[in-house]
Design a protein around this motif. Structure first.
Motif, PDB file in Angstrom:
ATOM      1  N   CYS A  67       0.843  -1.202   0.000  1.00 39.87           N
ATOM      2  CA  CYS A  67       0.000   0.000   0.000  1.00 39.87           C
ATOM      3  C   CYS A  67       0.880   1.254   0.000  1.00 39.87           C
ATOM      4  CB  CYS A  67      -0.925   0.023   1.217  1.00 39.87           C
ATOM      5  SG  CYS A  67      -1.896   1.545   1.283  1.00 39.87           S
TER       6      CYS A  67
ATOM      7  N   LYS B  48       0.253   3.731   2.820  1.00 41.14           N
ATOM      8  CA  LYS B  48       0.792   3.333   4.124  1.00 41.14           C
ATOM      9  C   LYS B  48       2.298   3.629   4.180  1.00 41.14           C
ATOM     10  CE  LYS B  48       1.021  -0.372   7.446  1.00 41.14           C
ATOM     11  NZ  LYS B  48       1.094  -1.787   7.705  1.00 41.14           N
TER      12      LYS B  48
ATOM     13  N   PRO C 235      -3.776   4.823  -2.003  1.00 40.00           N
ATOM     14  CA  PRO C 235      -4.140   3.817  -0.999  1.00 40.00           C
ATOM     15  C   PRO C 235      -4.512   2.514  -1.702  1.00 40.00           C
ATOM     16  CG  PRO C 235      -5.491   5.810  -0.798  1.00 40.00           C
ATOM     17  CD  PRO C 235      -4.743   5.913  -2.088  1.00 40.00           C
ATOM     18  N   GLN C 236      -4.033   1.410  -1.204  1.00 40.36           N
ATOM     19  CA  GLN C 236      -4.393   0.117  -1.785  1.00 40.36           C
ATOM     20  C   GLN C 236      -5.148  -0.675  -0.729  1.00 40.36           C
ATOM     21  OE1 GLN C 236      -1.527  -1.199  -4.566  1.00 40.36           O
ATOM     22  NE2 GLN C 236      -1.780  -3.328  -3.968  1.00 40.36           N
TER      23      GLN C 236
ATOM     24  N   CYS D 265      -6.089  -3.802   5.722  1.00 43.00           N
ATOM     25  CA  CYS D 265      -6.471  -2.483   6.261  1.00 43.00           C
ATOM     26  C   CYS D 265      -6.921  -2.609   7.717  1.00 43.00           C
ATOM     27  CB  CYS D 265      -7.601  -1.874   5.443  1.00 43.00           C
ATOM     28  SG  CYS D 265      -7.092  -1.394   3.790  1.00 43.00           S
TER      29      CYS D 265
ATOM     30  N   CYS E 121      -4.175  -2.049   9.918  1.00 43.61           N
ATOM     31  CA  CYS E 121      -3.318  -0.901   9.594  1.00 43.61           C
ATOM     32  C   CYS E 121      -3.375   0.134  10.720  1.00 43.61           C
ATOM     33  CB  CYS E 121      -3.771  -0.278   8.271  1.00 43.61           C
ATOM     34  SG  CYS E 121      -2.804   1.166   7.833  1.00 43.61           S
TER      35      CYS E 121
ATOM     36  N   CYS F  58      -6.499   7.401   7.185  1.00 42.84           N
ATOM     37  CA  CYS F  58      -6.326   7.039   5.774  1.00 42.84           C
ATOM     38  C   CYS F  58      -7.418   7.692   4.923  1.00 42.84           C
ATOM     39  CB  CYS F  58      -6.391   5.522   5.629  1.00 42.84           C
ATOM     40  SG  CYS F  58      -6.391   5.019   3.903  1.00 42.84           S
TER      41      CYS F  58
HETATM   42  S1  SF4 Z   1      -6.001   1.647   5.816  1.00 44.45           S
HETATM   43 FE1  SF4 Z   1      -3.767   1.447   5.649  1.00 44.45          FE
HETATM   44  S2  SF4 Z   1      -3.448  -0.330   4.305  1.00 44.45           S
HETATM   45 FE2  SF4 Z   1      -5.604   0.326   4.046  1.00 44.45          FE
HETATM   46  S3  SF4 Z   1      -5.567   1.715   2.282  1.00 44.45           S
HETATM   47 FE3  SF4 Z   1      -5.337   2.973   4.133  1.00 44.45          FE
HETATM   48  S4  SF4 Z   1      -3.128   3.202   4.443  1.00 44.45           S
HETATM   49 FE4  SF4 Z   1      -3.446   1.496   3.007  1.00 44.45          FE
END
Ligand code: SF4
Length: 312
Positions: A19, A22, A240-241, A246, A249, A255
């Motif tokens: 990601c 992240k 964001p992936q 997640c 995370c 995010c």
């Molecule tokens: S929650 Fe974290 S892992 Fe998921 S998209 Fe956002 S930064 Fe990326």
């Protein structure tokens, strides 16, 4: 001015791969994460600390009594304190993680004492090196490095997770490939190197000796991966992936990809409009301030360069 990290690790590149957003939070913005420690990660750290102790004593011909090992292990957990531990599982408790860690440690102890079957060259060792053919600085941390009787250098990385990896898994191939490169760059006289991921729960050692051709290809792949992160830093584009990860995370609450969902959740629960507006404002403010900070940093860097030139 080129934006890049001072050092690249397997963890950083893997983070970008899973990601980019992240990666930005963790390695570019260096946002402080949740102060509590995640229970499975903490269990892994404490088991690593205990193994480190066993091998250091073993190198001096001392076998730590198992009762001392258990009490050392317990003290390590106690020193953290339950209030500082985060459990992300719906089914596990902190006590479960304490028990699992102790079980795998005792199994390892019984199978591997007196911990001096090979000559210990180092434990928990940080290795820094320049990726061959580039000026990118890399780093890795080796759990244990030993020399066998036949001269083979074994590089061991302990794993406490549930999943048993295969050599072809990217989590194995890239991490251990980088480790072998690190050893070769730091110890050019070591010619016979075997890398090992030791899966403590399964009592399985997954081993590999990377060939020169494989390492050459890995260097190209690492270089490309690093260039991709630099490009993202230069363009400010970190997508964001979203995935099943997640949920674990540390940056979930800030995010951008999760803000909409958070707002909807909050609207469901809210008795009025104010809490939802607050969260949205905070998130927007974070994004704006962060961009401003980046612009200011670039300006400061440019001024520094001008000062250096003027002072010559
Ligand atoms: S929650 Fe974290 S892992 Fe998921 S998209 Fe956002 S930064 Fe990326």
């Amino acid at each position: 001015m080129v934006d890049k990290l001072s050092r690249y690790s397997y963890s950083a590149l893997d983070c970008y791969n899973s990601c980019p957003q992240k990666f930005k939070f963790e390695y570019v913005d260096k946002i402080k994460k949740e102060s509590r420690q995640n229970a499975p990660a903490l269990m892994g750290n404490i088991v690593h600390t205990a193994l480190d102790k066993l091998y250091k004593l073993g190198a001096d011909g001392i076998v730590m009594p198992i009762a001392d090992l258990k009490s050392f292990y317990k003290d390590e957990w106690d020193s953290v304190g339950a209030e500082n531990i985060l459990v992300d599982s719906d089914f596990h408790t902190i006590d479960d993680y304490i028990r699992i860690g102790e079980e795998i440690l005792i199994k390892y102890y019984e199978q591997h004492k007196p911990f001096n079957q090979s000559i210990l060259l180092g434990t928990e060792q940080n290795l820094y090196f320049t990726l061959p053919g580039t000026d990118f600085q890399c780093k890795c941390r080796v759990d244990r490095m030993s020399k066998r009787d036949d001269g083979t250098i074994e590089i061991v990385d302990y794993k406490t997770g549930v999943r048993l990896a295969k050599v072809s898994d990217s989590s194995y191939y890239y991490q251990m490939g980088l480790y072998q490169l690190a050893i070769m760059e730091n110890y050019p006289d070591f010619t016979d190197i075997e890398v090992i991921q030791y899966f403590l729960r399964h009592e399985e050692a997954v081993t590999k000796k990377f060939s020169a051709e494989e390492l050459d290809s890995l260097v190209v792949e690492f270089k490309d991966a690093i260039l991709e992160t630099i490009h993202a830093q230069q363009t400010g584009s970190f997508q964001p992936q979203e995935s099943g990860l997640c949920r674990f995370c540390e940056f979930y609450d800030i995010c951008p990809a999760k803000i909409h969902g958070k707002l909807l959740e909050q609207e469901d629960e809210a008795t009025g409009e104010i809490p939802a507006m607050n969260l949205k404002d905070i998130a927007n403010s974070y994004i704006v301030k962060n961009s401003q900070m980046k612009v200011l940093k670039d300006e400061v860097d440019a001024l520094k360069e001008e000062l250096k030139t003027a002072a010559k």
